[in-house]
Write a protein that holds these residues in place. Structure first.
Motif, PDB file in Angstrom:
ATOM      1  N   GLY A 161       0.891  -1.040  -0.394  1.00 47.30           N
ATOM      2  CA  GLY A 161      -0.219  -0.348  -0.032  1.00 47.30           C
ATOM      3  C   GLY A 161       0.598   1.412   0.220  1.00 47.30           C
ATOM      4  O   GLY A 161       0.459   2.430   0.044  1.00 47.30           O
ATOM      5  N   LYS A 162       2.217   1.347   0.272  1.00 42.56           N
ATOM      6  CA  LYS A 162       3.053   2.285  -0.457  1.00 42.56           C
ATOM      7  C   LYS A 162       2.656   3.716  -1.173  1.00 42.56           C
ATOM      8  O   LYS A 162       2.307   4.610  -0.983  1.00 42.56           O
ATOM      9  CB  LYS A 162       4.579   1.835  -0.174  1.00 42.56           C
ATOM     10  N   SER A 163       2.579   2.805  -2.885  1.00 45.17           N
ATOM     11  CA  SER A 163       2.043   3.970  -3.555  1.00 45.17           C
ATOM     12  C   SER A 163       0.898   3.919  -3.398  1.00 45.17           C
ATOM     13  O   SER A 163       0.580   5.779  -3.971  1.00 45.17           O
ATOM     14  CB  SER A 163       2.663   3.312  -4.977  1.00 45.17           C
ATOM     15  N   THR A 164       0.324   3.556  -2.786  1.00 44.05           N
ATOM     16  CA  THR A 164      -1.771   4.071  -2.234  1.00 44.05           C
ATOM     17  C   THR A 164      -2.020   4.710  -1.930  1.00 44.05           C
ATOM     18  O   THR A 164      -2.997   5.922  -2.173  1.00 44.05           O
ATOM     19  CB  THR A 164      -1.848   2.985  -2.309  1.00 44.05           C
ATOM     20  N   LEU A 165      -0.169   4.760  -0.584  1.00 43.78           N
ATOM     21  CA  LEU A 165      -0.677   6.195   0.755  1.00 43.78           C
ATOM     22  C   LEU A 165      -0.178   7.451   0.090  1.00 43.78           C
ATOM     23  O   LEU A 165      -1.207   8.307  -0.440  1.00 43.78           O
ATOM     24  CB  LEU A 165      -0.037   5.416   1.414  1.00 43.78           C
ATOM     25  N   ILE A 166       1.175   8.076  -0.874  1.00 46.47           N
ATOM     26  CA  ILE A 166       1.359   8.932  -1.658  1.00 46.47           C
ATOM     27  C   ILE A 166       0.564   9.128  -2.044  1.00 46.47           C
ATOM     28  O   ILE A 166       0.481   9.895  -2.291  1.00 46.47           O
ATOM     29  CB  ILE A 166       2.867   8.910  -1.988  1.00 46.47           C
ATOM     30  N   ARG A 167      -0.079   8.304  -3.244  1.00 46.37           N
ATOM     31  CA  ARG A 167      -1.077   8.268  -4.137  1.00 46.37           C
ATOM     32  C   ARG A 167      -2.681   9.553  -3.794  1.00 46.37           C
ATOM     33  O   ARG A 167      -3.295   9.964  -5.268  1.00 46.37           O
ATOM     34  CB  ARG A 167      -1.554   7.737  -5.613  1.00 46.37           C
ATOM     35  N   GLY A 193       4.427  18.062  -5.231  1.00 49.30           N
ATOM     36  CA  GLY A 193       5.266  17.685  -7.311  1.00 49.30           C
ATOM     37  C   GLY A 193       5.698  16.413  -6.759  1.00 49.30           C
ATOM     38  O   GLY A 193       5.186  15.645  -5.739  1.00 49.30           O
ATOM     39  N   MET A 194       5.734  15.663  -8.062  1.00 50.63           N
ATOM     40  CA  MET A 194       5.511  13.947  -8.375  1.00 50.63           C
ATOM     41  C   MET A 194       6.742  13.597  -8.475  1.00 50.63           C
ATOM     42  O   MET A 194       6.973  14.056 -10.424  1.00 50.63           O
ATOM     43  CB  MET A 194       4.567  13.498  -8.479  1.00 50.63           C
ATOM     44  N   ILE A 195       7.796  12.779  -8.160  1.00 53.42           N
ATOM     45  CA  ILE A 195       8.915  12.224  -8.596  1.00 53.42           C
ATOM     46  C   ILE A 195       8.529  10.596  -8.975  1.00 53.42           C
ATOM     47  O   ILE A 195       8.208  10.213  -7.807  1.00 53.42           O
ATOM     48  CB  ILE A 195      10.308  12.049  -7.682  1.00 53.42           C
ATOM     49  N   PHE A 196       9.007   9.881 -10.365  1.00 45.62           N
ATOM     50  CA  PHE A 196       8.253   8.693 -10.593  1.00 45.62           C
ATOM     51  C   PHE A 196       9.674   7.815 -10.195  1.00 45.62           C
ATOM     52  O   PHE A 196      10.742   8.810 -11.000  1.00 45.62           O
ATOM     53  CB  PHE A 196       7.450   8.324 -11.572  1.00 45.62           C
ATOM     54  N   LEU A 241       6.222  14.273  -3.500  1.00 50.47           N
ATOM     55  CA  LEU A 241       6.554  13.116  -3.462  1.00 50.47           C
ATOM     56  C   LEU A 241       6.825  12.326  -4.348  1.00 50.47           C
ATOM     57  O   LEU A 241       6.667  12.267  -5.234  1.00 50.47           O
ATOM     58  CB  LEU A 241       4.317  12.781  -3.792  1.00 50.47           C
ATOM     59  N   ALA A 242       7.816  10.868  -4.105  1.00 48.24           N
ATOM     60  CA  ALA A 242       8.553   9.984  -4.473  1.00 48.24           C
ATOM     61  C   ALA A 242       7.970   8.817  -4.537  1.00 48.24           C
ATOM     62  O   ALA A 242       8.310   7.908  -3.715  1.00 48.24           O
ATOM     63  CB  ALA A 242       9.999   9.700  -4.082  1.00 48.24           C
ATOM     64  N   ASP A 243       7.784   8.264  -5.462  1.00 45.75           N
ATOM     65  CA  ASP A 243       6.960   7.106  -5.702  1.00 45.75           C
ATOM     66  C   ASP A 243       8.470   5.558  -6.124  1.00 45.75           C
ATOM     67  O   ASP A 243       8.754   6.136  -7.280  1.00 45.75           O
ATOM     68  CB  ASP A 243       6.123   6.574  -6.530  1.00 45.75           C
ATOM     69  N   LEU A 281       7.831  12.748   0.811  1.00 45.53           N
ATOM     70  CA  LEU A 281       7.548  11.804   1.526  1.00 45.53           C
ATOM     71  C   LEU A 281       7.771  10.604  -0.013  1.00 45.53           C
ATOM     72  O   LEU A 281       8.020  10.692  -0.399  1.00 45.53           O
ATOM     73  CB  LEU A 281       5.671  11.479   1.519  1.00 45.53           C
ATOM     74  N   ILE A 282       9.169   9.982   0.841  1.00 43.80           N
ATOM     75  CA  ILE A 282       9.628   8.839  -0.363  1.00 43.80           C
ATOM     76  C   ILE A 282       9.162   7.352  -0.327  1.00 43.80           C
ATOM     77  O   ILE A 282       9.379   7.142   0.715  1.00 43.80           O
ATOM     78  CB  ILE A 282      11.077   9.294  -0.289  1.00 43.80           C
ATOM     79  N   ASN A 283       8.111   6.883  -1.253  1.00 47.86           N
ATOM     80  CA  ASN A 283       8.074   5.360  -1.281  1.00 47.86           C
ATOM     81  C   ASN A 283       9.339   4.598  -1.492  1.00 47.86           C
ATOM     82  O   ASN A 283       9.365   4.800  -2.787  1.00 47.86           O
ATOM     83  CB  ASN A 283       6.378   5.449  -2.337  1.00 47.86           C
TER      84      ASN A 283
END
Length: 257
Positions: A40-46, A82-85, A168-170, A200-202
Motif C-alpha cells: 500500500g506504499k504507492s497507494t498511500l502517497i498517491r 511535486g511528484m517524482i516517479f 511525493l516520490a514513488d 514523502l518517499i515510497n
C-alpha cells in the motif's frame, strides 16, 4: 500539514489498498514509507495529490479536504505538490532545460504553451533549479544522453520549478545503482532541509530509508504497523513490517514458493 483520519481505499475489484489509516505529517518532515510490494506504499502517497481517491475517512492538506476539490481547484492544489516517479517521465528527445520548463506550462496562456514560448524569468528559474540539483552544466544536453541518476535529477529540478510545498516520490531510486541512489537521496535531503519542503518517499531500500529519513512509516497489507523515528526502527520493527523477510543489512528476502 497532511492529515489522514481513518482513511481507507478500496479498489473496484474489492481489494483494500488502505485500511483505517491515521497519520499527521507536519510541514518540512522527511518521511520514508516502507513495506513489501503490494503493501500500500504507492497507494498511500498517491491519495495525497488525488491520483487515487480515498473511499472512506478524511484526508486534508493544509486544512483542505482533498476529496472536495475538482476542476480548477484540484489543478491549482496539485501545483503545490511535486511528484517524482521511478521512470523519470522526461521527454527524452529534447533538452534538459526544455524538460524543466514544462513545469510552467499549466500556468501559461495557451498560445505560449502551444509554441513553447518562455519568459526570461522562467528560463532563469529553470537554470536555478538545475543548479540546485548539480546538473546546470547539462542544461542544453538532450535528456536521453544522460545517465539514470542525472535524469532523475532533471525530474527533481522540474518539480522544484513548481515551487512545491510537498514532494511525493514513488520509488525514485529503484532503477539506480547504489552509488547513484545515494547521490539522489542526498539531493532530496538537501532540498528538504534547505527549502523546508515536505518529502514523502515510497522506497524499497530499507537502508536508505533509515539513513536519510527522520521518520519512517511501515505499512503492511494496507495498515500502518510502525510510525516513528528512523533511529527507533529496530530489527523487531522491520520483522513486523516485512513479515520477517528483511536481514540485518536491510535487504528484503524474496518469498519462496
Amino acid at each position: 500539514m497532511i492529515k489522514f483520519e481513518d482513511v481507507g481505499k478500496k479498489y473496484p475489484n474489492g481489494f483494500e489498498g488502505l485500511k483505517h489509516v491515521n497519520l499527521t505529517i507536519e510541514q518540512g518532515e522527511f518521511v520514508a514509507i516502507i513495506g513489501l510490494s503490494g503493501a500500500g506504499k504507492s497507494t498511500l502517497i498517491r491519495t495525497i495529490n488525488r491520483m487515487h481517491d480515498v473511499t472512506s475517512g478524511k484526508l486534508t492538506v493544509d486544512g483542505v479536504d482533498v476529496m472536495s476539490l475538482s476542476g480548477k481547484q484540484l489543478r491549482r492544489f496539485r501545483r503545490k505538490i511535486g511528484m517524482i516517479f521511478q521512470s523519470f517521465n522526461l521527454i527524452t528527445r529534447t533538452t534538459v532545460i526544455k524538460n524543466v520548463l514544462t513545469a510552467f506550462v499549466p500556468d501559461m496562456p495557451w498560445f505560449r504553451s502551444t509554441f513553447g514560448i518562455y519568459t526570461k524569468e522562467e528560463k532563469l528559474k529553470a537554470l536555478e533549479c538545475l543548479d540546485k540539483v548539480g546538473i546546470l552544466d547539462k542544461a542544453f544536453v538532450r535528456a536521453d544522453q544522460l545517465s539514470g541518476g542525472q535524469q532523475q535529477r532533471v525530474a527533481l529540478a522540474r518539480t522544484l520549478a513548481q515551487n512545491p510545498q510537498i514532494i511525493l516520490a514513488d520509488e525514485p531510486v529503484a532503477a539506480l545503482d547504489p552509488v547513484t541512489a545515494k547521490q539522489v537521496m542526498d539531493d532530496f535531503k538537501r532540498i528538504n532541509e534547505d527549502m523546508n519542503i515536505s518529502v514523502l518517499i515510497n522506497i524499497h531500500h530499507v537502508d536508505l530509508a533509515l539513513n536519510y529519513a527522520t521518520r519512517v512509516i511501515g505499512i503492511r497489507e494496507g495498515e500502518i504497523v510502525y510510525d516513528g523515528p528512523a533511529s527507533e526502527a529496530t530489527q523487531e520493527v522491520l520483522d513486523r513490517i516485512y513479515n520477517g523477510r528483511v536481514d540485518k543489512e536491510g535487504n528484503v528476502q524474496k518469498e519462496v514458493g
